[in-house]
Each structure stands twice: as structure tokens, then as C-alpha cells.
Design a protein around this motif. Structure first.
Motif, mmCIF file in Angstrom:
data_model
loop_
_atom_site.group_PDB
_atom_site.id
_atom_site.type_symbol
_atom_site.label_atom_id
_atom_site.label_comp_id
_atom_site.label_asym_id
_atom_site.label_seq_id
_atom_site.Cartn_x
_atom_site.Cartn_y
_atom_site.Cartn_z
ATOM 1 N N THR A 41 -3.798 9.632 -6.701
ATOM 2 C CA THR A 41 -3.979 8.742 -5.565
ATOM 3 C C THR A 41 -4.227 7.333 -6.078
ATOM 4 O O THR A 41 -4.360 7.111 -7.286
ATOM 5 C CB THR A 41 -5.166 9.188 -4.688
ATOM 6 N N ARG A 82 0.835 -1.212 0.000
ATOM 7 C CA ARG A 82 0.000 0.000 0.000
ATOM 8 C C ARG A 82 0.860 1.247 0.000
ATOM 9 O O ARG A 82 0.624 2.192 -0.778
ATOM 10 C CB ARG A 82 -0.931 -0.008 1.213
ATOM 11 N N ARG A 83 1.881 1.287 0.839
ATOM 12 C CA ARG A 83 2.767 2.465 0.890
ATOM 13 C C ARG A 83 3.509 2.662 -0.423
ATOM 14 O O ARG A 83 3.681 3.798 -0.890
ATOM 15 C CB ARG A 83 3.765 2.330 2.035
ATOM 16 N N ASP A 111 1.024 4.123 -2.816
ATOM 17 C CA ASP A 111 0.691 5.480 -2.376
ATOM 18 C C ASP A 111 1.784 6.460 -2.778
ATOM 19 O O ASP A 111 1.523 7.533 -3.336
ATOM 20 C CB ASP A 111 0.516 5.518 -0.855
ATOM 21 N N ASP A 112 3.017 6.085 -2.490
ATOM 22 C CA ASP A 112 4.150 6.967 -2.796
ATOM 23 C C ASP A 112 4.315 7.154 -4.298
ATOM 24 O O ASP A 112 4.572 8.273 -4.771
ATOM 25 C CB ASP A 112 5.439 6.399 -2.201
ATOM 26 N N LYS A 160 -6.923 8.569 -11.175
ATOM 27 C CA LYS A 160 -6.679 7.791 -9.972
ATOM 28 C C LYS A 160 -6.343 6.369 -10.395
ATOM 29 O O LYS A 160 -6.888 5.858 -11.379
ATOM 30 C CB LYS A 160 -7.928 7.789 -9.089
ATOM 31 N N THR A 171 -6.026 3.247 -5.011
ATOM 32 C CA THR A 171 -6.690 2.273 -4.145
ATOM 33 C C THR A 171 -6.045 0.921 -4.382
ATOM 34 O O THR A 171 -5.952 0.469 -5.525
ATOM 35 C CB THR A 171 -8.194 2.176 -4.450
ATOM 36 N N ALA A 213 1.498 9.413 -5.561
ATOM 37 C CA ALA A 213 1.710 10.804 -5.147
ATOM 38 C C ALA A 213 2.768 11.482 -6.010
ATOM 39 O O ALA A 213 2.671 12.678 -6.303
ATOM 40 C CB ALA A 213 2.106 10.852 -3.675
#
Length: 475
Positions: free
Chosen positions: A84, A71-72, A75-76, A308, A86, A79
Motif C-alpha cells: 500500500t 493518488r490513484r 495506489d495501483d 509500505k 500513502t 497494489a
């Protein structure tokens, strides 16, 4: 199928046939002072003494850490390109109430592909809005249940499903968010991918039809097209195939963007893991960054905003966290070209791990109850079923004194082993035990012979199932 070669090219004689390859085993796996395999502070012999064999063991902290890491990583990466993401856990890899709790607590959504998986996710308390529902042949009843439950997205897999989902949503008085699954013509595995104009498979719609069908979805006021979806393969070690697939989908995405918003792009899952010491998947952080960079480049070329993103890892979260324990029953030497192979037969097999028979999958193995100074010997780990293809580990080196009564551990079995388990030869499915911080707990009960007999209507009606001795795992 078992390999026709006595020794696969990647397999090397180990310096130590007791050693645990770090990428293949859970992060907590080690040997104690007695040489026993220990996972999350619980030794294999103690687990077997309480729960018997075969036994699926899952390292909870390892699974949670991998879910959080993935997930990280995404996410990174998202970003970094101004968007973003999911991350869904692909429940088909292995789903239970405990697994739903773990992945949702680590910030993941849940991907399901049958009514049964949806039932598990909902019963375990997953937020319906954070559930995605896949499947190439979702029944009308399954679609209706998903709509009524408030499932966040339904993946439309065929032209027929457009009308089915639209009708179900209209009857429920709901606008149902949907994705359209598209075949990009890219199929990937390990470090290779093949890009063609067409892909002959049961999932999704042709890329050439994506804009037309996306437009048709928009014609239904009860549907909300949130984006395209693609899945390119399994056990993928790098980002090249994902990048090619993203570029192809972004063409259709750009066309659909001319007539309405397309807020999301879902590039699926399939990230690979190490099953043997020869496997070296790229770090997930590198894969995530490379995919994101390819999406950003494609969006610039098409002159569209970066959407996204969404991804659906399963194996890469739960696969390395799982280890299956067996008891060796018989061993026998079999002459082969250039030497001898020892067949090591265990008390499980294709009923708890069908992947070797189905796909020619490769696994590792180690003695779990002790260490040995015996020289490594070439072995093939065979199951107990009445099938010549019932092989769990096609080729491995174990200490040459492996013998009946030894405990054998096969790592990287967290994904697609219990979830594909069967009762072939009327063998009860084994329990699943979670271990964490020195504590073991049952998260899926094993079956008994009594339960198998109780499902037989004739035996149950005649009461023949009573007072039968139970064989195998009592859990």
C-alpha cells in the motif's frame, strides 16, 4: 538569471502566438469568442476587473483532479507489488486552508516543514495522524507542538534531532513515529540523474550512517522508527533516479530489518511538470509503475518483504493549476545580436514569482485579454522591481502588437510562486483566487499598502500610516 543566449535552443517561433499549449495550462483553460483567456468558466478580464493585478488564479477542479490522479496512480502501482502507499501533498509548494481541504478530500495526507505550515494544516482540519513534519532545523518548540498535536510522523533530519524528538515525546508521554531522512547520493532533475558516494547538502544524514542512526533511534522507547526517507531532487520527468535511490536505501532498509521491523519506505517527491511547450514529463502512471517495479526487484534481491511506500508530490498537483495575471505597463525594443527583443514590463515580478531569478526557471506567457493576428515577436517579460534580474519569462514569442494595458497570463505558477512571495520594494503580495464552474472566490487575501505600513512600528506609533492612498490590488 536571464539567459545570455538571445533565443534558447528549445524555443521555436509559433504558428499561432495566441495558442495555449495543453500540458502547460490548466485543463479548463480556453479562449472565449472575444479571444479572452477563460479558466474554469471565468474570463481573465472579469477577474482583473474585480481583483486587479497581479493576481494568482488557481483552477480548483484541475488541482483536485491531479491530486486524485496521482493518488490513484500510486495506489495501483503499490497494489501491483503487494503493498500500500500513502501520498502526502507537499505543502511547501503552496499551502492555504482551501488547499488543505482540497487535497485531504481527495484522499491525500499533508507534508509540512515549518511550524507555520503545521499551524495552517491543523487549523484547516487536517487529521494530525496524516501529517508528516519535515525540516532540517526544527526548533524544540516546533517539535513539541508536533508531538503534542499527534502528528503522524516526524522526519528526523540529523543526529541532534534524535535526542530532541525523543525528549519531547518522552515528556508528552507519547511514542512518536519517526522517519530518518537519508542522502542516497542520487540527485535528479528532468531525465538525468547523478549518482555519487556522497551528497553535499543540508538535508538528511549520509547513507553510510543510516543503520547506525536508525539503531540509535530504536534505543529510545519514546521513538518508533517506521522507515527511511529520501528526496532526490525536483522537476524530475522519469523514474530512473527514483529507482537508483530506492536500490541504495533498500540496502540500509534490509540491514535495519535484521534487528526490527521497518514497515515503510518514503521516496519523496519532485515529479516534474511542463512549464513550456518543450517540456514532456512522463505520465505519472508510468513513473509510479516503474518506481514500484524497482522497489519490488530490490526487495527480492535483498530477501525482504516489500514495505509500505510513501511519496510527497507538491508541484505536480498544484503547479499546472495556477496562472498569474498581470497588466502590461511599458514595452520597449532592445537591439540584440541578430535582431530585436521587445521587453514587456508587467506590474508584478520577482515579488510574486522569484523562481526565474533564483533558479533560471523557464516560463511561458500569453496575452489574456484578446487575440492578435500580428506576427510573433521575441519578448522578455520583466517585472517592476529595481533589479536587473527581475525577469519572469526569459524568452517567449508573443504577438508583435503587445502593448500597455494588455493582460498577460503566465501559466504553471501554482507552485513555489505565492509561497515564495515577498514584499520586496514594499510591493503588497497579491491575492489568490480559486475558480471552479464559472465561480471565483478569494482563498488568500491580498495585502494593501496600509497593511505594510501598519507593520512598521515607527509609522504605526506616529500614526503616519493613516489616510495614505492605496496603490495596486485592492483585494
Amino acid at each position: 538569471m536571464a539567459s545570455s543566449a538571445p533565443v534558447p535552443g528549445w524555443l521555436r517561433v509559433p504558428d499561432d502566438a495566441n495558442a495555449l499549449a495543453p500540458l502547460v495550462w490548466p485543463s479548463t483553460a480556453a479562449r472565449d469568442d472575444a479571444g479572452r483567456l477563460v479558466i474554469a468558466g471565468v474570463d481573465a478580464a472579469s477577474l482583473v476587473a474585480e481583483y486587479g493585478t497581479p493576481l494568482h488564479v488557481v483552477d480548483e477542479a484541475d488541482a483536485r483532479a491531479r491530486a486524485s490522479q496521482i493518488r490513484r496512480a500510486f495506489d495501483d502501482a503499490a497494489a501491483a507489488i503487494g503493498t500500500t502507499v500513502t501520498v502526502y501533498y507537499a505543502g511547501k509548494a503552496f499551502l492555504s486552508g482551501a488547499i488543505v481541504h482540497w487535497v485531504t478530500e481527495e484522499g491525500l495526507a499533508v507534508d509540512v516543514c515549518t511550524g507555520g505550515e503545521l499551524a495552517v494544516a491543523l487549523a484547516a482540519g487536517a487529521d494530525p495522524a496524516r501529517i508528516g513534519f519535515h525540516g532540517n532545523n526544527k526548533s524544540v518548540a516546533e517539535i513539541e507542538r508536533a508531538v503534542e498535536a499527534g502528528v503522524g510522523t516526524i522526519v528526523i533530519d540529523s543526529e541532534i534531532e534524535i535526542e530532541r524528538v525523543a525528549d519531547a515525546a518522552a515528556r508528552a508521554g507519547r511514542v512518536q513515529p519517526v522517519r530518518l531522512r537519508v542522502n542516497s547520493g542520487v540527485h535528479a532533475s528532468t531525465h538525468e540523474f547523478l549518482a555519487t558516494a556522497h551528497e553535499d547538502q543540508k538535508f538528511g544524514v549520509p547513507l553510510a550512517s543510516a543503520v547506525e542512526l536508525g539503531t540509535r533511534i530504536r534505543s529510545h522507547p519514546s521513538l518508533d522508527l517506521i522507515g527511511l526517507h529520501c528526496h532526490i531532487g525536483s522537476q524530475i520527468f522519469d523514474a530512473a533516479g527514483f529507482a537508483e535511490s530506492a536500490e541504495r536505501l533498500l540496502g540500509a532498509h534490509a540491514e535495519l530489518s535484521k534487528t526490527g521491523p521497518v514497515p515503510e519506505l518514503n521516496l519523496g517527491g519532485g515529479f516534474g511538470i511542463a512549464y513550456t511547450s518543450a517540456d514532456e514529463p512522463s505520465p505519472i502512471e508510468e513513473i509510479a509503475q516503474a518506481i514500484a517495479a524497482a522497489v519490488a526487484t530490490g526487495c527480492r534481491e535483498h530477501g525482504i518483504p516489500v514495505p509500505k511506500l510513501a511519496f510527497e508530490p507538491g508541484r505536480s498537483i498544484i503547479g499546472p493549476a495556477g496562472v498569474t495575471l498581470y497588466t502590461v505597463g511599458t514595452t520597449k525594443p532592445v537591439p540584440i545580436e541578430g535582431g530585436v527583443r521587445r521587453y514587456v514590463s508587467i506590474d508584478g515580478g520577482m515579488s510574486d514569482n522569484a523562481r526565474t531569478a533564483l533558479y533560471g526557471a523557464e516560463y511561458s506567457a500569453r496575452i489574456a485579454s484578446r487575440v492578435s493576428t500580428a506576427a510573433p515577436a521575441l519578448v522578455r517579460v520583466a517585472g517592476k522591481h529595481c533589479e536587473s534580474g527581475d525577469i519572469v519569462v526569459d524568452a517567449e514569442y508573443l504577438p508583435g502588437d503587445v502593448a500597455p494595458g494588455d493582460l498577460l497570463a503566465v501559466p504553471a505558477t501554482g507552485a513555489y510562486c505565492w509561497s515564495l512571495a515577498s514584499n520586496y520594494n514594499h510591493v503588497p503580495r497579491p491575492p489568490v483566487i480559486a475558480v471552479r464552474d464559472g465561480v471565483a472566490r478569494v482563498i488568500v487575501h491580498g495585502e494593501t499598502e496600509q497593511q505594510l505600513l501598519a507593520r512598521d512600528a515607527v509609522l504605526a506609533a506616529s500614526d503616519l500610516s493613516n489616510d495614505r492612498p492605496m496603490e495596486g490590488n485592492p483585494a
